[in-house]
Design an enzyme around this catalytic site. Structure first.
Site, short mmCIF file in Angstrom:
data_model
loop_
_atom_site.label_atom_id
_atom_site.label_comp_id
_atom_site.label_asym_id
_atom_site.label_seq_id
_atom_site.Cartn_x
_atom_site.Cartn_y
_atom_site.Cartn_z
N GLY A 163 -50.93 -36.75 -79.24
CA GLY A 163 -51.10 -35.56 -78.56
C GLY A 163 -52.76 -35.62 -78.03
N TRP A 201 -56.09 -33.32 -76.93
CA TRP A 201 -56.33 -32.17 -75.99
C TRP A 201 -55.58 -32.39 -74.81
CZ3 TRP A 201 -57.64 -27.25 -76.20
CH2 TRP A 201 -58.20 -26.53 -74.84
N ASP A 256 -49.71 -39.85 -86.89
CA ASP A 256 -50.71 -38.47 -87.15
C ASP A 256 -50.32 -37.56 -85.72
OD1 ASP A 256 -53.09 -37.04 -87.64
OD2 ASP A 256 -53.66 -37.64 -85.77
N GLU A 299 -52.36 -29.69 -79.79
CA GLU A 299 -53.49 -28.49 -79.58
C GLU A 299 -52.92 -27.55 -78.42
OE1 GLU A 299 -57.38 -30.24 -78.92
OE2 GLU A 299 -57.10 -31.89 -80.16
N TYR A 300 -52.14 -26.72 -78.80
CA TYR A 300 -51.89 -26.14 -80.16
C TYR A 300 -50.49 -25.61 -79.92
CZ TYR A 300 -56.88 -26.25 -80.40
OH TYR A 300 -58.24 -27.04 -80.04
N MET A 311 -60.08 -30.21 -87.73
CA MET A 311 -61.03 -30.38 -86.45
C MET A 311 -62.18 -29.31 -86.87
SD MET A 311 -58.77 -31.63 -83.59
CE MET A 311 -57.60 -30.04 -83.73
N ASP A 369 -66.48 -28.40 -82.70
CA ASP A 369 -66.10 -27.86 -81.31
C ASP A 369 -66.19 -26.28 -81.68
OD1 ASP A 369 -66.11 -29.99 -80.00
OD2 ASP A 369 -63.91 -30.49 -79.68
#
Length: 370
Positions: free
Chosen positions: A95, A97, A133, A137-138, A210, A213
């Site tokens: 995945g 962004w 993993d 997002e999202y 995360m 940001d």
């Protein structure tokens, strides 16, 4: 006799001391999305527990190696690093962004979830890796413009992990090896409101927050993007501490939570020197960059480093050019590692290895945990 009893009591106390908990994990996201990983032999794997390889795409309902020619080389070279650290775990991170737009469609049905899980685990099997993993997002809310999302993502996010866990367990039965399943999550309540983290976490080894940001708008308010605590009296201000609280309230146990560290800075151009730019209206975005660049270059080019005691976070400000830069440095990283140990979190992760090739921050993490 008194001396003997003293010695005996001391020895008994030493023997019965409670065992230490597991050592904190140190998870590095290593980018393969650019092509070949540059100088993989220089990665300080002795100071890592995990490498999350970023990223694998989602295409036609499957986990997909978009850059297969370079991905396969990267897998081989990263696996070779286990000669130096046999305990190292290497996971594919799916995945990110830019490649999250197809998650919602891929896991919409039970058959779709089985297909997606099987394709992800097949990559793990083929390249002798250690797990998966997920960096969606999202779920349930917009990420990058054009991403597909729907209300059903809330339940399907959990069911996706169930399917992945079952597929990894099936592979374990074939190989005799254990496999890990983790996820990267946004640091705000928007994420826990649109997922079932208490249910999802039962399938997960770690939940990687995360905690960076927090500030990204180029024409918004300039402020800390990876602060440990809030810099104002606003209790809703984003911070790593608040993110940890949000996920614990959502049902994720502390021992599965991993705190994020930014190996890069974000920057804004300000209209003047008011408050050295902190929590002020920005004119536009400016170049930040990786920590090695910030430390070796910017700090020698007229930028002045400041420390926000309330936030436990540093920032740079150029008094002439009026550029504000927010980042993690050695001091803030030590504070985060201390927080992890105090609150018995699982450990730390960071984005992204190549942003600090000299290892200033990784060395700090290693020393803090050892």
């Amino acid at each position: 006799m008194v001396a003997f009893l003293f010695i005996l009591t001391g020895a008994t106390a030493f023997i019965s001391a409670p065992p230490k908990g597991p050592a904190p994990v140190v998870i590095a996201y290593v980018g393969g999305f650019r092509g070949l990983v540059q100088n993989p032999s220089a990665i300080m794997v002795e100071k890592l527990t995990h490498i999350n390889y970023a990223f694998v795409d989602v295409k036609n309902g499957r986990a997909w190696l978009t850059n297969e020619a370079t991905d396969t080389v990267n897998f081989r070279e990263l696996n070779a690093l286990k000669l130096r650290n046999p305990a190292l775990k290497i996971l594919i991170s799916i995945g990110g962004w830019a490649w999250s737009e197809n998650f919602s469609d891929a896991v919409l049905t039970e058959d779709g979830r089985r297909l997606f899980a099987a394709s992800a685990v097949d990559i793990v099997r083929r390249y002798m890796l250690d797990g998966v993993d997920i960096d969606w997002e999202y779920p349930g809310v917009p990420g990058e413009e054009g991403n597909i999302f729907r209300p059903e993502d809330k339940q399907n996010y959990t069911l996706m992990f169930k399917a992945l866990r079952e597929s990894l367990d099936s592979l374990q039965q074939q190989t005799g090896r254990s496999y890990q399943l983790t996820t990267a999550v946004g640091g705000g309540r928007y994420f826990t409101d649109h997922t079932e983290m208490a249910n999802a976490q039962q399938y997960l080894n770690y939940v990687n927050i995360m905690s960076y940001d927090y500030k990204t708008n180029p024409t918004g308010i300039a402020g800390h993007h990876t602060n440990l605590y809030g810099s104002t009296k606003d209790t809703a201000e984003s911070s790593a501490h608040r993110s940890v609280q949000i996920f614990m309230e959502a049902g994720v146990p502390a021992e599965k939570l991993v705190m994020g560290i930014a190996f890069y800075g974000r920057a804004w151009a300000m209209k003047d020197a008011t408050a050295r730019g902190l929590n002020q209206q920005a004119l536009k975005g400016a170049r930040g960059g990786g920590y090695t660049r910030l430390k070796d270059s910017l700090m020698n080019q007229g930028y002045v480093r400041h420390w926000d005691r309330r936030a436990r976070a540093p920032y740079l400000f150029h008094p002439v050019q009026h550029i504000f830069v927010t980042f993690d440095d050695e001091r803030s990283v030590r504070a985060k590692c201390k927080y992890v140990k105090k609150h018995k979190l699982a450990g730390v992760m960071f984005w992204e290895y190549s942003s600090d090739p000299k290892g200033y921050l990784l060395n700090t993490i290693h020393n803090a945990f050892n």
